[in-house]
Design an enzyme around this catalytic site. Structure first.
Site, mmCIF file in Angstrom:
data_model
loop_
_atom_site.group_PDB
_atom_site.id
_atom_site.type_symbol
_atom_site.label_atom_id
_atom_site.label_comp_id
_atom_site.label_asym_id
_atom_site.label_seq_id
_atom_site.Cartn_x
_atom_site.Cartn_y
_atom_site.Cartn_z
ATOM 1 N N ASP A 1 -5.657 -8.107 2.779
ATOM 2 C CA ASP A 1 -6.542 -7.786 1.663
ATOM 3 C C ASP A 1 -7.185 -9.071 1.140
ATOM 4 O OD1 ASP A 1 -7.728 -6.314 -0.291
ATOM 5 O OD2 ASP A 1 -5.948 -6.120 -1.549
ATOM 6 N N LYS B 1 4.208 -14.246 5.669
ATOM 7 C CA LYS B 1 4.841 -15.142 4.693
ATOM 8 C C LYS B 1 6.341 -15.133 4.987
ATOM 9 C CE LYS B 1 4.530 -17.595 0.917
ATOM 10 N NZ LYS B 1 4.086 -18.984 1.003
ATOM 11 N N TYR C 1 0.811 -1.227 0.000
ATOM 12 C CA TYR C 1 0.000 0.000 0.000
ATOM 13 C C TYR C 1 0.837 1.266 0.000
ATOM 14 C CZ TYR C 1 -5.045 -0.209 0.273
ATOM 15 O OH TYR C 1 -6.373 -0.295 -0.025
ATOM 16 N N ASP D 1 -0.429 -18.750 3.336
ATOM 17 C CA ASP D 1 -1.124 -19.753 2.515
ATOM 18 C C ASP D 1 -1.789 -20.806 3.389
ATOM 19 O OD1 ASP D 1 1.695 -19.818 2.806
ATOM 20 O OD2 ASP D 1 1.815 -21.651 1.644
#
Ligand code: NAD
Length: 448
Positions: A339, A261, A194, A315
């Protein structure tokens, strides 16, 4: 605060914060932005529902002093000069602290102009601004601009995007047990992707940066690459995770999961996780327990009254939220993970139409519908106002007006489970009654 056009509200008092605590009078002034497209329809229904709930919950002793402020098409009409996010609007939110908004048009294509009436994006004519829209004929054409929603969040430093997602009884959902998902996502709102630092492939800036990285760091990047920069800071991460843990403690939630992640991006995503644990242990030692401590010291038996702090790779989080949704409660995420996860969770319980949202900073909050302006339904009194209504519920909870918030939630759920719904839900339910936006709002009031 200085205002160019806005007049001071005629009645009501400002919301104040003292030592982090919110003080709300019986008549708090709350600015609202109606929004573009379907905004006025859903705002009108939402306002009626909120006013009725407040009146009923407090026997008429409390009443919100609504204060209209302007953004998007409304601002263009009021302020002119392509001024679609006036300083007045930003100042009013800063001064009055809590505000609510409908959706605003955001150009997404590569065209030079956009119509604020129907969202049609279009090129100039011989290099000039078109006099009217090629689609709807309206004269509200402005040069393309960056998202007003992002502008509001950045200029007001509303760093936490908060999205609660749960199933409402009766809503058709694609999974077998939608009621098992009940999460609240705290998504970082100012950095990661962002921050908007991007360089187009083959641009001089991209070439310079590729050359610099090769020369200084011996890193090879393909010459025809576009480049995006993903900063994640201690400051940005900790203040977001602090909000998530505070929320969990105040609302007796069982856990906060840090979603990252970090197995691939150690110094951004992985650091987000590490800083999260560091913050939890240093600032909330007596209130929390980490997953590691749970197994090392308590053999997996959760001690009473503590919030569990755990982390999951992004994930895997998607899998877990589908397969074992009831093991998750508060989620704290960097920008991009949040998001994706927010929309995936919303879909799991029956769609984005019912997902509310808030952008929260320090002593300031802006509540909003999470869907867009749905321009083809403008002025048709047709669409579902639930997203904005539930954002209103979040706003009432933020004010501490929980009795009014509960009245709305229960009445909304009753209305939907009675199969009195707007077109979007009616077409997915058997034997449902199709209501207009305004009728749906009235039905909720009747069901309070
Ligand atoms: P959208 O969310 O406006 O609409 C997509 C479709 O979803 C609609 O055609 C409609 O079928 C359905 N829908 C949306 N809201 C609904 C509601 N309340 N009830 C029933 N059905 C509903 O997305 P879009 O068409 O991609 O975007 C239109 C404009 O809105 C664009 O300018 C976009 O950038 C902007 N936008 C704004 C926000 C925001 O202000 N927060 C968010 C998303 C999109």
């Amino acid at each position: 605060m200085e205002y160019k056009i806005l007049k001071k509200p005629e009645y009501g008092q400002k919301i104040e914060f003292k030592n982090e605590k919110i003080f709300v009078s019986d008549n708090p002034i709350i600015p609202f932005i109606e929004g573009d497209g379907i905004g006025p329809d859903i705002w009108s229904a939402t306002k009626n529902v909120i006013d009725a709930a407040v009146k009923k919950a407090y026997d008429g002793k409390k009443e919100i002093a609504w204060y209209k402020i302007y953004a998007g098409l409304d601002a263009l009409n009021k302020y002119g000069n392509d001024n679609i996010l006036p300083e007045d609007t930003l100042n009013a939110i800063k001064e009055y602290k809590v505000a609510i908004k409908g959706p605003l048009t955001t150009p997404v294509g590569k065209f030079d102009y956009v119509c604020l009436k129907c969202s049609k994006e279009q090129d100039g004519i011989d290099g000039n601004r078109p006099k009217k829209c090629i689609k709807c004929g309206a004269k509200f054409i402005t040069p393309r601009f960056r998202s007003l929603n992002v502008g509001l969040r950045q200029k007001l430093d509303l760093y936490a995007c908060v999205r609660p997602v749960r199933w409402f009884n009766g809503v058709p959902a694609p999974v077998k047990k939608p009621e098992k998902l009940d999460v609240i996502i705290f998504r970082e709102n100012t950095e990661d992707v962002y921050s908007g630092i991007e360089f187009q492939e083959n641009s001089n800036d991209a070439k310079k940066l590729i050359g610099f990285l090769k020369e200084k760091f011996n890193k090879d990047i393909r010459k025809d690459s576009g480049i995006g920069i993903k900063p994640i800071s201690i400051t940005g991460s900790k203040r977001l995770i602090r909000k998530a843990i505070d929320y969990a403690i105040q609302n007796n939630k069982p856990s906060v999961t840090l979603v990252h992640k970090g197995n691939i991006m150690k110094f951004t995503e992985g650091a987000f996780r590490d800083w999260g644990y560091e913050l939890a242990k240093s600032e909330y030692r007596d209130e929390i327990i980490t997953e590691q401590e749970l197994w090392d010291e308590y053999d997996g038996n959760m001690p009473k009254g503590k919030v569990l702090i755990k982390d999951r790779i992004a994930d895997q989080t998607f899998q877990q939220l589908l397969l074992r949704p009831d093991e998750y409660s508060v989620l704290a995420t960097p920008n991009l993970n949040g998001d994706y996860i927010s929309d995936a969770c919303a879909a799991q319980v029956g769609g984005l139409g019912l997902a509310p949202g808030a952008n929260i900073g320090d002593k300031m909050a802006l509540f909003e519908a999470t869907h867009g302006t749905a321009p083809k339904y403008t002025g048709m009194d047709k669409v579902n106002p639930s997203s904005l209504i539930i954002s209103g519920v979040m706003m009432l909870q933020y004010l501490g007006w929980n009795e009014a918030a509960d009245l709305i939630e229960l009445a909304l759920e009753k209305t939907i489970s009675n199969k009195s719904v707007t077109y979007d839900l009616e077409r997915q339910m058997e034997g449902a009654t199709k209501l207009k936006t305004s009728e749906f709002g009235k039905k909720i009031v009747e069901n309070m």
